[in-house]
Design an enzyme around this catalytic site. Structure first.
Site, mmCIF file in Angstrom:
data_model
loop_
_atom_site.group_PDB
_atom_site.id
_atom_site.type_symbol
_atom_site.label_atom_id
_atom_site.label_comp_id
_atom_site.label_asym_id
_atom_site.label_seq_id
_atom_site.Cartn_x
_atom_site.Cartn_y
_atom_site.Cartn_z
ATOM 1 N N HIS A 184 0.867 -1.182 0.000
ATOM 2 C CA HIS A 184 0.000 0.000 0.000
ATOM 3 C C HIS A 184 0.899 1.225 0.000
ATOM 4 O O HIS A 184 1.684 1.433 0.924
ATOM 5 C CB HIS A 184 -0.920 0.016 1.218
ATOM 6 C CG HIS A 184 -1.912 1.138 1.183
ATOM 7 N ND1 HIS A 184 -3.199 0.996 0.668
ATOM 8 C CD2 HIS A 184 -1.805 2.441 1.568
ATOM 9 C CE1 HIS A 184 -3.823 2.148 0.757
ATOM 10 N NE2 HIS A 184 -3.016 3.040 1.301
ATOM 11 N N CYS A 185 0.777 2.042 -1.039
ATOM 12 C CA CYS A 185 1.662 3.199 -1.208
ATOM 13 C C CYS A 185 0.953 4.460 -0.721
ATOM 14 O O CYS A 185 -0.057 4.872 -1.302
ATOM 15 C CB CYS A 185 2.049 3.348 -2.680
ATOM 16 S SG CYS A 185 3.189 4.727 -2.980
#
Length: 361
Positions: A184-185
């Site tokens: 998850h960025c």
């Protein structure tokens, strides 16, 4: 040592048994009865964590750290919007400085062929950065369909309680399973998965190229601007106009920002390039490493079933089927879909044919 231990623990166990026996009688005090009931309730709660086959020590740790996970997940989800705005503002500031400060300087010093090269390369790089970043933050990473029984699954998600296809993992921030999840960025405020993994890597790669280009190309301008700033405290002070002072500080800001981003983002890009060459994601790297050690202890060799070879891994990842696609799908903006649907991982036909010819030899 064991004798001393038994002497100490023996009376404690005896007292505990007496308390439990008294807890069954009605004559015991209400306080003691309440303690016994809470003790039994606590034992049931602890055993329930290991009740089914999906439980274990990991489940107990997840339950203990659930408040911390909730706090971190909500903070990252809220700060994701801040990170996206920060990326847009910083990139926009570099573009504004390049147009307002750098362009007037190079127009007076560069030759026409050199100006044409810088014009085409800089705008090509900028278009690819903007395109891939927009696609990365707006394209869903891909989610397994719910309510279908005809998809091949490898396990059940302990959070969603739904069948989970291969290479699918649960994102605690998005609170759902993601196909071929990498991570998850927060800079995208989005998960990196099957459908936007290429956009994420292409953005990192072309952003690194752009930062290296700005840092290297503005090195001479940076040195002149930094030397001019050092003369501000001289007596008498230099006769620089307000616009010139702003230009000097903007050039120093441009060089430092681009250099630092080029180092940090370049290291991240190289790391993901290595993973892509191996046919792995960031999560699979840790899983495969643990599995490799487990099989090595048994004298067996681990083989990644999604590794088709370095070049073929890049072709599958970038969606390159023919030689022309290296230009139309890699060096130019392209919104083509990746191979497969993210739920079954059969290799493309040309990979299968290549493997068959090698085995025939």
């Amino acid at each position: 040592m064991r004798g001393q231990r038994s002497l100490l623990l023996g009376p404690a166990r005896l007292c505990l048994r007496l308390l439990l026996l008294l807890g069954y009688r009605r004559r015991c005090p209400p306080l003691l009865r309440g303690l016994v009931q809470r003790w039994r309730y606590g034992k049931v709660c602890l055993r329930s964590l290991l009740y089914n086959s999906f439980g274990g020590s990991d489940t107990a740790v997840d339950a203990a750290f659930e408040p911390i996970y909730w706090l971190v997940d909500n903070v990252i989800r809220w700060f994701g919007v801040v990170f996206v705005v920060l990326v847009i503002v910083l990139t926009g500031s570099i573009v504004a400085i390049a147009y307002l400060c750098v362009l007037p300087l190079i127009l007076r010093t560069y030759s026409v062929p050199r100006l044409c090269w810088h014009f085409f390369y800089s705008h090509w790089n900028l278009i690819l950065i903007v395109f891939h970043y927009y696609q990365a933050i707006t394209t869903p990473p891909g989610y397994p369909p719910q309510g279908r029984n005809d998809i091949a699954t490898v396990s059940i998600c302990k959070k969603c309680i739904y069948p989970k296809p291969a290479r699918t993992h649960h994102c605690s921030i998005c609170n759902r399973c993601v196909l071929k999840m990498d991570h998850h960025c927060p800079w995208l405020n989005n998960c990196v998965g099957h459908y936007n993994h290429r956009y994420f890597f292409s953005f990192c790669f072309f952003m690194t190229l752009g930062c290296v280009y700005c840092s290297y190309g503005s090195w001479d301008l940076f040195r002149e601007a930094y030397a001019a700033i050092e003369t501000y405290q001289q007596t008498p002070p230099p006769t620089f106009s307000f616009r010139e002072r702003i230009t000097h500080k903007s050039l120093v800001y441009l060089w430092f920002l681009c250099s630092s981003v080029a180092l940090a983002l370049g290291a991240l890009t190289i790391w993901h390039a290595v993973l892509i060459s191996r046919g792995e994601t960031s999560i699979e790297r840790h899983i495969n490493k643990k599995e490799r050690r487990r099989l090595q202890a048994k004298g067996r060799v681990f083989r990644n079933p999604y590794n088709y070879g370095c070049l073929d891994n890049w072709k599958v990842f970038l969606g390159v089927d023919t030689g022309r696609h290296w230009l139309t799908r890699v060096l130019l903006p392209s919104s083509h879909l990746p191979h497969g649907n993210g739920m079954s991982w059969d290799p493309p036909p040309w990979v299968t044919a290549h493997s068959a010819s090698v085995m025939a030899v």
